[in-house]
Design a protein around this motif. Structure first.
Motif, mmCIF file in Angstrom:
data_model
loop_
_atom_site.group_PDB
_atom_site.id
_atom_site.type_symbol
_atom_site.label_atom_id
_atom_site.label_comp_id
_atom_site.label_asym_id
_atom_site.label_seq_id
_atom_site.Cartn_x
_atom_site.Cartn_y
_atom_site.Cartn_z
ATOM 1 N N UNK A 1 -39.067 -21.043 43.148
ATOM 2 C CA UNK A 1 -38.798 -19.644 42.811
ATOM 3 C C UNK A 1 -37.413 -19.481 42.193
ATOM 4 N N UNK A 2 -37.376 -18.799 41.065
ATOM 5 C CA UNK A 2 -36.117 -18.374 40.455
ATOM 6 C C UNK A 2 -36.068 -16.848 40.509
ATOM 7 N N UNK A 3 -35.086 -16.327 41.201
ATOM 8 C CA UNK A 3 -34.939 -14.879 41.354
ATOM 9 C C UNK A 3 -34.301 -14.310 40.080
ATOM 10 N N UNK A 4 -34.873 -13.229 39.595
ATOM 11 C CA UNK A 4 -34.400 -12.539 38.390
ATOM 12 C C UNK A 4 -34.055 -11.123 38.814
ATOM 13 N N UNK A 5 -32.781 -10.760 38.770
ATOM 14 C CA UNK A 5 -32.380 -9.530 39.445
ATOM 15 C C UNK A 5 -31.236 -8.804 38.748
ATOM 16 N N UNK A 6 -31.208 -7.496 38.925
ATOM 17 C CA UNK A 6 -30.078 -6.688 38.475
ATOM 18 C C UNK A 6 -29.057 -6.532 39.599
ATOM 19 N N UNK A 7 -29.360 -7.068 40.769
ATOM 20 C CA UNK A 7 -28.450 -7.014 41.908
ATOM 21 C C UNK A 7 -27.256 -7.943 41.647
ATOM 22 N N UNK A 8 -26.039 -7.405 41.798
ATOM 23 C CA UNK A 8 -24.837 -8.173 41.453
ATOM 24 C C UNK A 8 -24.091 -8.725 42.668
ATOM 25 N N UNK A 9 -24.545 -8.426 43.865
ATOM 26 C CA UNK A 9 -23.827 -8.830 45.071
ATOM 27 C C UNK A 9 -23.873 -10.343 45.289
ATOM 28 N N UNK A 10 -22.705 -11.014 45.368
ATOM 29 C CA UNK A 10 -22.709 -12.453 45.670
ATOM 30 C C UNK A 10 -23.361 -12.752 47.017
ATOM 31 N N UNK A 11 -23.254 -11.814 47.975
ATOM 32 C CA UNK A 11 -23.909 -12.028 49.265
ATOM 33 C C UNK A 11 -25.421 -12.114 49.096
ATOM 34 N N UNK A 12 -25.997 -11.224 48.307
ATOM 35 C CA UNK A 12 -27.444 -11.257 48.069
ATOM 36 C C UNK A 12 -27.829 -12.544 47.350
ATOM 37 N N UNK A 13 -27.050 -12.940 46.359
ATOM 38 C CA UNK A 13 -27.326 -14.180 45.634
ATOM 39 C C UNK A 13 -27.306 -15.369 46.591
ATOM 40 N N UNK A 16 -52.566 -15.529 46.865
ATOM 41 C CA UNK A 16 -54.019 -15.428 46.987
ATOM 42 C C UNK A 16 -54.717 -16.053 45.782
ATOM 43 N N UNK A 17 -54.125 -15.882 44.581
ATOM 44 C CA UNK A 17 -54.726 -16.444 43.368
ATOM 45 C C UNK A 17 -54.546 -17.956 43.291
ATOM 46 N N UNK A 18 -53.591 -18.488 44.051
ATOM 47 C CA UNK A 18 -53.312 -19.928 44.071
ATOM 48 C C UNK A 18 -52.970 -20.469 42.677
ATOM 49 N N UNK A 19 -52.318 -19.639 41.876
ATOM 50 C CA UNK A 19 -51.886 -20.071 40.546
ATOM 51 C C UNK A 19 -50.553 -20.789 40.671
ATOM 52 N N UNK A 20 -50.523 -22.032 40.247
ATOM 53 C CA UNK A 20 -49.310 -22.838 40.349
ATOM 54 C C UNK A 20 -48.625 -22.949 38.994
ATOM 55 N N UNK A 21 -47.313 -23.167 39.033
ATOM 56 C CA UNK A 21 -46.544 -23.321 37.801
ATOM 57 C C UNK A 21 -45.258 -24.067 38.127
ATOM 58 N N UNK A 22 -44.571 -24.520 37.088
ATOM 59 C CA UNK A 22 -43.298 -25.215 37.289
ATOM 60 C C UNK A 22 -42.231 -24.287 37.863
ATOM 61 N N UNK A 23 -42.264 -23.012 37.481
ATOM 62 C CA UNK A 23 -41.298 -22.053 37.996
ATOM 63 C C UNK A 23 -41.985 -20.709 38.218
ATOM 64 N N UNK A 24 -41.662 -20.090 39.332
ATOM 65 C CA UNK A 24 -42.120 -18.737 39.636
ATOM 66 C C UNK A 24 -40.924 -17.805 39.508
ATOM 67 N N UNK A 25 -40.983 -16.891 38.573
ATOM 68 C CA UNK A 25 -39.904 -15.924 38.368
ATOM 69 C C UNK A 25 -40.208 -14.694 39.218
ATOM 70 N N UNK A 26 -39.308 -14.396 40.146
ATOM 71 C CA UNK A 26 -39.495 -13.279 41.071
ATOM 72 C C UNK A 26 -38.484 -12.187 40.784
ATOM 73 N N UNK A 27 -38.983 -11.026 40.414
ATOM 74 C CA UNK A 27 -38.112 -9.869 40.208
ATOM 75 C C UNK A 27 -37.640 -9.362 41.560
ATOM 76 N N UNK A 28 -36.322 -9.297 41.739
ATOM 77 C CA UNK A 28 -35.752 -8.781 42.979
ATOM 78 C C UNK A 28 -35.042 -7.473 42.664
ATOM 79 N N UNK A 29 -35.648 -6.382 43.087
ATOM 80 C CA UNK A 29 -35.052 -5.067 42.840
ATOM 81 C C UNK A 29 -34.028 -4.756 43.929
ATOM 82 N N UNK A 30 -33.209 -3.789 43.694
ATOM 83 C CA UNK A 30 -32.233 -3.401 44.701
ATOM 84 C C UNK A 30 -31.708 -2.011 44.418
#
Length: 228
Positions: free
Chosen positions: A89-101, A54-68
């Motif tokens: 988008x670069x996902x940043x997560x504590x999730x360790x599952x290779x399937x999720x990755x 909605x904010x339409x803020x652009x950047x070279x990379x969007x870091x997305x926290x993926x909780x689990x």
């Protein structure tokens, strides 16, 4: 269009840092992120993907926290929304599952970075993604390398599988360039081309195919894998 640029100096002129935005539901993380990631120009932090779009803020990379694990579905849905809106988008997560990755990369993520990584390593990964690279987590890279050894990764040439094997065992791009006796810039281009092919391979694979070839445990919700 946002221009990719590494934080560097050229002819005495300081060039702009790569830009970044963060999507994370935790207020504390949103506050701390800009001061932790000093090599990035953090243009904004957002509680949700919808708020960023909605904010339409652009950047070279969007870091997305993926909780689990309870929030995985919502996180992958947010990832797909951002990818559809043409965010890198670069996902940043504590999730360790290779399937999720693998599911994140198959859904269009440009990288997956573990929250167990040091701040320096995580920041370096975000910088790589901001510069156009695809960041594979080590565990998934090893599975892809083993598939290549079984001749099950024919989308790569023998030379590309050799480079993948070196990268999967932990060699840096500089070390790979030395082994191949070629400029580091050439090794970097080759590696980036390989990671694009690998992500496309995951994106084209069905859930059954990915699970069988990469020995993935699909105990996580199978709908995390993108439908075709």
């Amino acid at each position: 269009m946002v221009q990719h640029a590494a934080a560097r100096m050229l002819h005495g002129v300081i060039l702009a840092k790569p830009t970044a935005v963060l999507v994370d539901g935790a207020q504390l993380i949103r506050i701390a992120f800009p001061s932790l990631m000093r090599r990035l120009d953090v243009r904004g932090t957002f509680e949700t993907a919808d708020a960023l779009i909605e904010a339409q803020q652009r950047a070279d990379v969007t870091v997305l926290e993926l909780h689990g694990p309870m929030e995985l579905r919502a996180g992958v849905t947010a990832l797909r929304s951002l990818v559809a809106a043409r965010y890198t988008v670069c996902v940043y997560t504590s999730e360790s599952s290779p399937f999720v990755h693998a599911a994140c990369l198959a859904s269009g993520a440009a990288g997956v970075v573990s929250k167990t990584a040091t701040i320096d390593l995580a920041q370096s990964a975000f910088l790589e993604v901001a510069g156009g690279a695809i960041e594979f987590p080590p565990g998934l890279l090893m599975r892809l390398q083993l598939l290549g050894e079984r001749d099950g990764l024919r989308v790569l040439s023998p030379r590309e599988r050799e480079i993948l094997a070196m990268r999967a065992t932990g060699l840096t791009i500089s070390e790979i360039a030395a082994v191949l006796e070629e400029p580091e810039a050439t090794a970097t281009r080759e590696w980036r081309a390989i990671t694009l092919v690998l992500r496309d391979f995951l994106a084209c694979a069905s859930l059954d195919m990915a699970a069988r070839l990469l020995d993935l445990d699909c105990a996580d919700p199978p709908d995390l894998w993108p439908s075709r």
